[in-house]
Design an enzyme around this catalytic site. Structure first.
Site, mmCIF file in Angstrom:
data_model
loop_
_atom_site.group_PDB
_atom_site.id
_atom_site.type_symbol
_atom_site.label_atom_id
_atom_site.label_comp_id
_atom_site.label_asym_id
_atom_site.label_seq_id
_atom_site.Cartn_x
_atom_site.Cartn_y
_atom_site.Cartn_z
ATOM 1 N N ASP A 42 0.830 -1.187 0.000
ATOM 2 C CA ASP A 42 0.000 0.000 0.000
ATOM 3 C C ASP A 42 0.872 1.246 0.000
ATOM 4 O O ASP A 42 2.098 1.149 0.191
ATOM 5 C CB ASP A 42 -0.900 -0.038 1.256
ATOM 6 C CG ASP A 42 -2.189 0.709 1.041
ATOM 7 O OD1 ASP A 42 -3.131 0.489 1.811
ATOM 8 O OD2 ASP A 42 -2.273 1.512 0.081
ATOM 9 N N PRO A 82 0.566 3.689 -8.829
ATOM 10 C CA PRO A 82 -0.083 4.763 -9.597
ATOM 11 C C PRO A 82 -1.181 5.487 -8.827
ATOM 12 O O PRO A 82 -1.326 6.707 -8.919
ATOM 13 C CB PRO A 82 -0.620 4.064 -10.843
ATOM 14 C CG PRO A 82 -0.596 2.610 -10.566
ATOM 15 C CD PRO A 82 0.388 2.362 -9.473
ATOM 16 N N TYR A 102 -1.358 6.409 -5.772
ATOM 17 C CA TYR A 102 -0.811 7.490 -4.934
ATOM 18 C C TYR A 102 -0.023 8.506 -5.751
ATOM 19 O O TYR A 102 0.097 9.659 -5.379
ATOM 20 C CB TYR A 102 0.030 6.893 -3.800
ATOM 21 C CG TYR A 102 -0.815 6.148 -2.791
ATOM 22 C CD1 TYR A 102 -1.061 4.782 -2.934
ATOM 23 C CD2 TYR A 102 -1.429 6.804 -1.728
ATOM 24 C CE1 TYR A 102 -1.874 4.101 -2.044
ATOM 25 C CE2 TYR A 102 -2.243 6.124 -0.832
ATOM 26 C CZ TYR A 102 -2.466 4.775 -0.995
ATOM 27 O OH TYR A 102 -3.276 4.108 -0.130
ATOM 28 N N ASP A 126 -10.350 3.201 -3.625
ATOM 29 C CA ASP A 126 -10.881 1.938 -3.095
ATOM 30 C C ASP A 126 -12.324 1.703 -3.528
ATOM 31 O O ASP A 126 -13.120 2.639 -3.578
ATOM 32 C CB ASP A 126 -10.877 1.986 -1.561
ATOM 33 C CG ASP A 126 -9.464 2.025 -1.001
ATOM 34 O OD1 ASP A 126 -9.319 2.051 0.221
ATOM 35 O OD2 ASP A 126 -8.516 2.027 -1.812
HETATM 36 O O1 LIG Z 1 -6.049 0.227 5.104
HETATM 37 C C1 LIG Z 1 -5.937 -0.635 3.962
HETATM 38 C C2 LIG Z 1 -6.990 -0.233 2.943
HETATM 39 C C3 LIG Z 1 -7.033 -1.266 1.791
HETATM 40 O O2 LIG Z 1 -5.853 -2.035 1.713
HETATM 41 C C4 LIG Z 1 -7.229 -0.566 0.456
HETATM 42 O O3 LIG Z 1 -7.271 -1.536 -0.587
HETATM 43 C C5 LIG Z 1 -6.033 0.306 0.209
HETATM 44 O O4 LIG Z 1 -6.255 1.063 -1.014
HETATM 45 C C6 LIG Z 1 -5.764 1.249 1.346
HETATM 46 N N1 LIG Z 1 -6.709 1.098 2.429
HETATM 47 C C7 LIG Z 1 -7.399 2.213 2.836
HETATM 48 S S1 LIG Z 1 -8.653 2.082 3.832
HETATM 49 N N2 LIG Z 1 -6.947 3.394 2.354
HETATM 50 C C8 LIG Z 1 -7.523 4.602 2.613
HETATM 51 C C9 LIG Z 1 -8.719 4.931 1.985
HETATM 52 C C10 LIG Z 1 -9.295 6.180 2.218
HETATM 53 C C11 LIG Z 1 -8.673 7.054 3.093
HETATM 54 F F1 LIG Z 1 -9.235 8.260 3.336
HETATM 55 C C12 LIG Z 1 -7.472 6.723 3.723
HETATM 56 C C13 LIG Z 1 -6.901 5.478 3.487
#
Ligand SMILES: OC[C@@H]1[C@H](O)[C@H](O)[C@@H](O)CN1C(=S)Nc1ccc(F)cc1
Length: 395
Positions: free
Chosen positions: A139, A173, A175, A199
């Protein structure tokens, strides 16, 4: 990434969307992030035909580690939720003929606030290799945006250095888009698949935004896809709560057209038969796993329908027609409006796969074949030209 892995899009199960960061094993032992969740999923995957259908990787997401690294600076699983440790869990998963995936983060912390890998790439890669892990989802939270690319490349090298085959799933990509258009040649060189966009959530609106983003950026991302490296539009949420059956069919059809990793996030211990049948539909999986390895394109939007097409091995073509209207009943769509239909000169054999299987037989360019598509649903077809003088498809 040329490591011999992900020659076809990865298939498996990933805990995040359905089980998120539920660490409360005292009150919710059945659904908390613990070793038994993955062991039970593995058991079901073998027992209920998931493994047989091609689903192979059982993947841990965020929230698995202890908040502290050990005395040697190594990540360790939460001792209460994973009393046996990850190596033992991997052994169990392997004993079922499946593979184990794990999760870490390029930066200081994971998105949920657990220890990140920044400064520990080689240590963490070696730890995962020592545990016989088969996949790493890496991540991109809590990392200086301008250092994201370097971090992903360094972890790729660290994994390679361990000498163990570990499939590398990146969010590079996703990020990097915040500061620049990512360099997909580099991403493909270092990753086996990569998340490009936000997500996924358990909702039709979430699915629509992912499809919209993909269609808008297809000229940049689709050429980068092929054996060993795939665009990852995120997990399959089929079998959960937010999608109608038609919308579940739309996700399965479009993930097949997009050559997307098929990583389910649902409860295989408790899934409705129609969703299970859809997820195990061999003809749709065959499109997703097609040996030509060419991701499809969004090729038309007309009369509030979206048309997506994917060239398949053997000069065949997969066509998905989605009815974008969220009003009224099924609407009819003339297949002659599909750009790729031009390969049906003089004739084609047409098989409908969704919304239900139907052999439509030999169709000619002239004869008007009209399809019915439910609101927010998708009609999925494969088309096989019957002539030898095939015209190349041009996009
Ligand atoms: O914590 C892990 C979670 C999952 O692994 C997703 O697939 C990743 O894209 C990252 N992730 C999350 S919730 N990311 C995230 C999503 C929204 C936010 F405002 C802050 C972080």
């Amino acid at each position: 990434l040329d490591n011999g892995l992900a020659l076809k899009p990865t298939m498996g199960w990933l805990h995040w969307e359905r089980f998120t960061c539920n660490t409360d094993c005292d009150t919710d032992p059945r659904n908390c992030i613990s070793e038994q969740l993955y062991m039970q999923m593995a058991d079901v995957m073998v027992k209920e035909g998931w493994k047989e259908a091609g689903y192979e990787y059982v993947c841990i997401d965020d929230c698995w580690p202890s908040h502290k690294r050990d005395a040697k600076g190594r990540l360790q699983a939460d001792p209460n939720r994973f009393p046996g440790g990850i190596k033992k869990l991997a052994d169990y998963i392997h004993s079922k003929g499946l593979k184990l995936g794990i999760y870490a983060d390029v930066g200081k912390n994971t998105c949920a606030g657990y220890p990140g890998s920044l400064g520990y790439y080689e240590t963490d890669a070696q730890t995962f290799a020592d545990w016989d892990v088969d996949l790493l989802k890496f991540d991109g939270c809590f990392m200086e945006r301008t250092l994201i690319a370097e971090g992903y490349m360094n972890m790729s090298k660290a994994l390679n250095k361990t000498g163990r085959s570990i499939l590398y799933s990146c969010e590079w990509p996703l990020y990097e888009w915040a500061i620049k258009q990512p360099n997909y040649t580099a991403i493909r060189e270092y990753c086996n698949h990569w998340r490009n966009f936000n997500d996924i959530f358990d909702s039709w609106s979430s699915l629509k935004t992912i499809l919209e983003w993909t269609a808008s950026n297809q000229k940049i991302i689709v050429p980068a896809a092929g054996p060993g490296g795939w665009n990852d539009p995120d997990m399959l949420v089929i079998g959960n709560f937010g999608l109608s059956h038609d919308q579940q069919q739309s996700q399965m059809a479009l993930w097949a057209i997009m050559a997307a990793p098929l990583l389910m996030s649902n409860d295989l211990r408790d899934i409705c038969p129609r969703s299970k049948e859809l997820l195990q539909n061999r003809m749709i999986i065959a499109i997703n796993q097609d040996p030509l390895g060419q991701q499809g394109y969004h090729t038309a939007r007309l009369m509030d329908f979206d048309v997506w097409e994917r060239p398949l091995f053997g000069n065949r073509l997969a066509i998905a027609i989605m009815n974008r209207q969220e009003l009224g009943g099924p609407r009819r769509f003339p297949i002659s409006a599909v750009p790729g239909w031009k390969i049906c000169v003089p004739q084609c054999n047409v098989t409908q796969i969704l919304p239900q299987y139907k052999e439509l037989g030999v169709q000619s360019h002239q004869k008007e074949l009209v399809l019915s598509v439910n609101p927010t649903g998708t009609t999925l077809l494969t088309v096989t030209p019957l002539s030898s003088n095939l015209r190349k498809l041009h996009w």
